[in-house]
Design an enzyme around this catalytic site. Structure first.
Site, PDB file in Angstrom:
ATOM      1  N   LYS A  44       4.914   7.197   7.195  1.00  0.00           N
ATOM      2  CA  LYS A  44       4.245   6.194   6.369  1.00  0.00           C
ATOM      3  C   LYS A  44       4.546   6.517   4.907  1.00  0.00           C
ATOM      4  O   LYS A  44       4.525   7.684   4.501  1.00  0.00           O
ATOM      5  CB  LYS A  44       2.726   6.252   6.593  1.00  0.00           C
ATOM      6  N   CYS A 128       6.269  -2.064  -2.103  1.00  0.00           N
ATOM      7  CA  CYS A 128       4.938  -2.236  -1.532  1.00  0.00           C
ATOM      8  C   CYS A 128       4.257  -3.413  -2.243  1.00  0.00           C
ATOM      9  O   CYS A 128       4.061  -3.385  -3.456  1.00  0.00           O
ATOM     10  CB  CYS A 128       4.078  -0.985  -1.696  1.00  0.00           C
TER      11      CYS A 128
HETATM   12  C1  LIG Z   1       3.714   1.065   1.241  1.00  0.00           C
HETATM   13  C2  LIG Z   1       2.927   0.008   1.233  1.00  0.00           C
HETATM   14  C3  LIG Z   1       3.181  -1.171   2.062  1.00  0.00           C
HETATM   15  C4  LIG Z   1       2.141  -1.794   2.722  1.00  0.00           C
HETATM   16  C5  LIG Z   1       0.718  -1.377   2.574  1.00  0.00           C
HETATM   17  O1  LIG Z   1       0.407  -0.174   2.747  1.00  0.00           O
HETATM   18  O2  LIG Z   1      -0.087  -2.293   2.257  1.00  0.00           O
HETATM   19  N1  LIG Z   1       2.358  -2.906   3.479  1.00  0.00           N
HETATM   20  C6  LIG Z   1       3.623  -3.420   3.622  1.00  0.00           C
HETATM   21  O3  LIG Z   1       3.834  -4.442   4.318  1.00  0.00           O
HETATM   22  N2  LIG Z   1       4.663  -2.807   3.005  1.00  0.00           N
HETATM   23  C7  LIG Z   1       4.508  -1.699   2.231  1.00  0.00           C
HETATM   24  O4  LIG Z   1       5.519  -1.181   1.691  1.00  0.00           O
END
Ligand SMILES: C=Cc1c(C(=O)O)[nH]c(=O)[nH]c1=O
Length: 309
Positions: A44, A128
């Site tokens: 993550k 993000c």
């Molecule tokens: C790293 C945060 C991301 C997130 C998030 O943690 O909200 N959601 C996404 O669809 N893509 C992201 O890159």
């Protein structure tokens, strides 16, 4: 049939892995990925310190995909560095996703990753869409240039970037021109979710997720054409770099499309969230069947060979 392939010189049993953010926040999820049929895996996206992320509900399944505004919940970079130190790299490559809230945080994290001499490959998340108040670096071309210059001089090894989707040929040209200035950018992962979509429940007449008045990144079937376009656009424009495809994959046919468009590895997000890590075994069977029907023995016989008319 042989689904093995190579990525930056490392062997992969299959051209499949998770998309960062899905099934990779904590150790038991990462262990499940390590044991699965995925050919590689990614952590993550992490920040310097642990984050709770946005208030729930922050993920919702849609008829053709998903909407999320997780808000970058993660255990902090040292947690994933610990995981990277004990990962079995003979089993499968590990990618390390980094999404610092500031340039300094990114530099601090990549310096610590470098000092740890981990074989993990860094994927800098420039896309993000869900940290309130933070515009995506991927859409700020000057900031993109600066962060690539800074990381290239701070981090001695090849690394990759996770890009948002682009929708304009001039943007493909401009971003590729920036990426091609940096030899250390060895791979490009296209795409992250399509930012700030909105879906509505007509019974309650409300949005589906709590953060950002219901606005969130869109994934799943909805994004497949955009994902394929971004994979092929950067495959054509960055011949010295490898492309990792992400977006809209839930069947072997989708995997085949991404590989044909130029991807070396194909990531699975929404469909993995819904189906679990057994999806990788299913996708391998479906891809193998397609290859058999077409008479292909190896992936490189068709990888990147999309025909135009
Ligand atoms: C790293 C945060 C991301 C997130 C998030 O943690 O909200 N959601 C996404 O669809 N893509 C992201 O890159």
């Amino acid at each position: 049939l042989d689904l093995s392939t190579f990525f930056l010189g490392r062997p992969l049993a299959a051209p499949l892995m998770n998309a960062s953010g899905v099934w990779c926040n904590v150790t038991n999820q990462l262990n499940a990925l390590a044991k699965s049929e995925a050919g590689a895996m990614v952590t993550k996206s992490c920040t310097l310190v642990r984050r709770d992320g946005n208030p729930e509900p922050r993920y919702h399944t849609l008829s053709m995909g998903s909407i999320n505004s997780m808000g970058l919940p993660n255990e902090g970079h040292l947690y994933y560095l610990d995981y990277a130190q004990q990962h079995d790299y003979e089993n499968k490559p590990l990618f390390f996703s980094v999404a610092g809230l500031t340039l300094d945080d990114n530099l601090t994290m990549v310096a610590q990753i470098q000092d740890a001499y981990t074989p993990a490959m860094v994927e800098i998340n420039l896309s993000c869409p869900n940290v309130p108040g933070k515009a995506q670096i991927g859409y700020d071309f000057e900031a993109l240039d600066v962060i690539l210059a800074e990381i290239s001089s701070a981090y001695a090894r090849p690394f990759g970037v996770k890009l948002p989707p682009y929708f304009d040929i001039a943007h493909f040209d401009e971003v590729a021109e920036i990426l091609n200035r940096y030899d250390k950018v060895a791979f490009v992962t296209c795409i992250n979710s399509i930012g700030n979509g909105l879906m509505i429940d007509i019974n309650s007449e409300t949005v589906l997720i709590k953060p950002k008045q219901g606005f969130g990144g869109i994934g799943g079937e909805y994004v497949l054409p955009t994902a394929l376009a971004n994979v092929n656009a950067f495959y054509r424009r960055c011949p010295e770099k490898s492309i990792i495809g992400c977006g809209g994959v839930s069947t072997g046919e989708h995997v085949f499309m991404h590989l044909l468009a130029g991807a070396s590895i194909v990531q699975v997000g929404t469909a993995l969230y819904e189906e679990g890590v057994d999806i990788f075994a299913r996708l391998k069977i479906e891809l193998a069947r397609i290859m058999q029907q077409k008479g292909y023995q190896k992936i490189e016989e068709y990888q990147g060979k999309l025909k135009t008319i």
